[in-house]
Every structure is written in C-alpha cells, then in structure tokens.
Design a protein around this motif. Structure first.
Motif, PDB file in Angstrom:
ATOM      1  N   GLN A  36       8.809 -34.647  33.725  1.00 19.40           N
ATOM      2  CA  GLN A  36       9.353 -35.982  33.546  1.00 19.40           C
ATOM      3  C   GLN A  36       9.234 -36.742  34.860  1.00 19.40           C
ATOM      4  O   GLN A  36       9.376 -36.156  35.937  1.00 19.40           O
TER       5      GLN A  36
ATOM      6  N   ASN B 123       4.062 -30.824  31.611  1.00 19.38           N
ATOM      7  CA  ASN B 123       5.339 -31.010  30.926  1.00 19.38           C
ATOM      8  C   ASN B 123       6.413 -31.403  31.939  1.00 19.38           C
ATOM      9  O   ASN B 123       7.446 -30.748  32.067  1.00 19.38           O
TER      10      ASN B 123
ATOM     11  N   ASP C 104       5.242 -26.306  34.894  1.00 17.52           N
ATOM     12  CA  ASP C 104       4.144 -26.715  34.014  1.00 17.52           C
ATOM     13  C   ASP C 104       3.876 -28.195  34.268  1.00 17.52           C
ATOM     14  O   ASP C 104       4.644 -29.056  33.839  1.00 17.52           O
TER      15      ASP C 104
END
Length: 236
Positions: free
Chosen positions: A36, A34, A31
C-alpha cells in the motif's frame, strides 16, 4: 567460557516453539506487488558517534552505547525515538519477493519520554548486500580488539575502546522504506514493534559476515512468519 540462554536457533529450542497463537509476528516476506502506498511520513536521522559496548549472550550479539541515549535518535512524524541498541542477523530475516539478503541490521529505538517497563519499539532494518571493496561491518573488529570485558549471568560484555557511528551501517539514501506492525524476532516475540525496513541495502564486503558463521553456526535468522491480513506500506 560457555554463554547460554533459554532459547536458541537449534533443534531443541527452535524458532517454531517461540510463539503460538499470535498473528502479528516477524519477520515476514515483503511482496512488492502487494504494497500500500504510504502517506508522507518523514523519517529523519539524528545519530551521533559514541563509545560502545558489545554484549554477547549466545545466540545474540548486540551493540549498546556506553551511556544511554548517546547515539542520538530518529524522528518519525515529529515523534522522537532514542536509539537503544544495534544487532545483526545472518542471513537476513525479512525476505523481499521470497529472497533473503545475506544479512540484516536492526536499529532498535525506544520512544523518548516513555518510562514504562515494556514501551513500544520502533525497529529500523537495513538489508546487507555483498560487494567487494565496500564497507566492513564493525562486529568482528570489536570482538577481536576488545580492551576489557565483564562476564555476568551468561552474558559477555566487551569494551572495544573506540566509538561507534550508527551512520556507517545505513544506506546512502535511507529515505524510502517499507513499514508494518510486527514483533520482536527473538523470544519473547512481543507484538509491540513497528518495523521500518529501508528499501536500499547497505553494501558490505563478504568478510563482514564471515565471523557470524563461526560464532553462530546455522545462522541467526528466524523463519518467515505468516503475514495474515497485515498491510505493508511503501514510504518514498
């Protein structure tokens, strides 16, 4: 000649039965909303062309060097990982924002100097996207032009008689990648794998994966597994 194993992608031994009560399974959906931001974690390729053998044990097709370690290695954060084998899935296994690529190649690496029976594994994944007049994958060519073979314990070993260059199925710009902790995507689904999924796909001709439909009807991709709370990093 019948090639068999104790698992498959069909109804009798379907992927839903491969693992239970595990929380770090692969593949997953990437995703992109989403992610980091990954730290500066340099990925360096030092592959070499070398003679290849093709191992076919349905439902898995795998390339390995004739001499262990002959394909070279990659370096991640200064740690070297030897390229042990290469295999492909069609359709692809990991999805990006819910969409699967037509195929996905996995470069399986073992840590240099680790002689343990089940060492950690580093798998570099390359997505395959269709484009006319582009790369033709070597798998089907190797099956058709094998110079010799061995058959033992349900596994067919073909010797194509010419070398394989791992660079030929890497994207032109392999620097950006997604990274997460996961598992083998085939039994025993051990959770000792880190995946580095190259962001840019490799462009291949539609004919490149046509043979997979003939050898493995129904596909060779495991369904998407729950991500749970695992972080996925984007390294640029």
């Amino acid at each position: 000649m019948t090639l068999c194993t104790d698992w498959d992608y069909g109804f009798s031994r379907r992927p839903e039965q491969w693992s239970k009560d595990k929380t770090r399974q692969s593949p997953i959906d990437i995703d992109t909303a989403n992610l980091q931001e990954g730290e500066d974690r340099r990925l360096t390729f030092d592959y070499r062309e070398a003679d290849v053998k093709l191992l076919l044990k349905s439902p898995k097709l795998e390339l390995k060097p004739m001499t262990e370690g002959a394909w070279g290695a990659i370096s991640v954060d200064g740690k070297n990982w030897t390229l042990d084998s290469v295999h492909a899935h069609a359709p692809g296994e990991h999805s990006v924002n819910g969409d699967l690529y037509p195929g996905e190649v996995h470069f399986v690496h073992k840590p240099q100097g680790d002689e343990s029976k089940e060492p950690p594994l580093l798998v570099v994944g390359a997505f395959l996207a269709y484009q006319e007049d582009s790369l033709v994958l070597p798998f089907e060519k190797y099956l058709k032009n094998g110079a010799g073979y061995k058959y033992k314990s349900g596994e067919l070993e073909l010797h194509p008689g010419h070398p394989f260059d791992p660079y030929q199925i890497l994207p032109k710009k392999p620097s950006a990648y997604y990274a997460y902790k996961g598992s083998l995507t085939t039994p025993p689904c051990d959770e000792r794998v880190e995946f580095l999924l190259l962001k840019n796909p490799v462009l291949v001709t539609p004919d490149s994966l046509r043979g997979f439909d003939e050898w493995f009807p129904g596909g060779t991709n495991r369904p998407i597994q729950p991500r749970f709370q695992r972080p996925v990093f984007l390294h640029k």
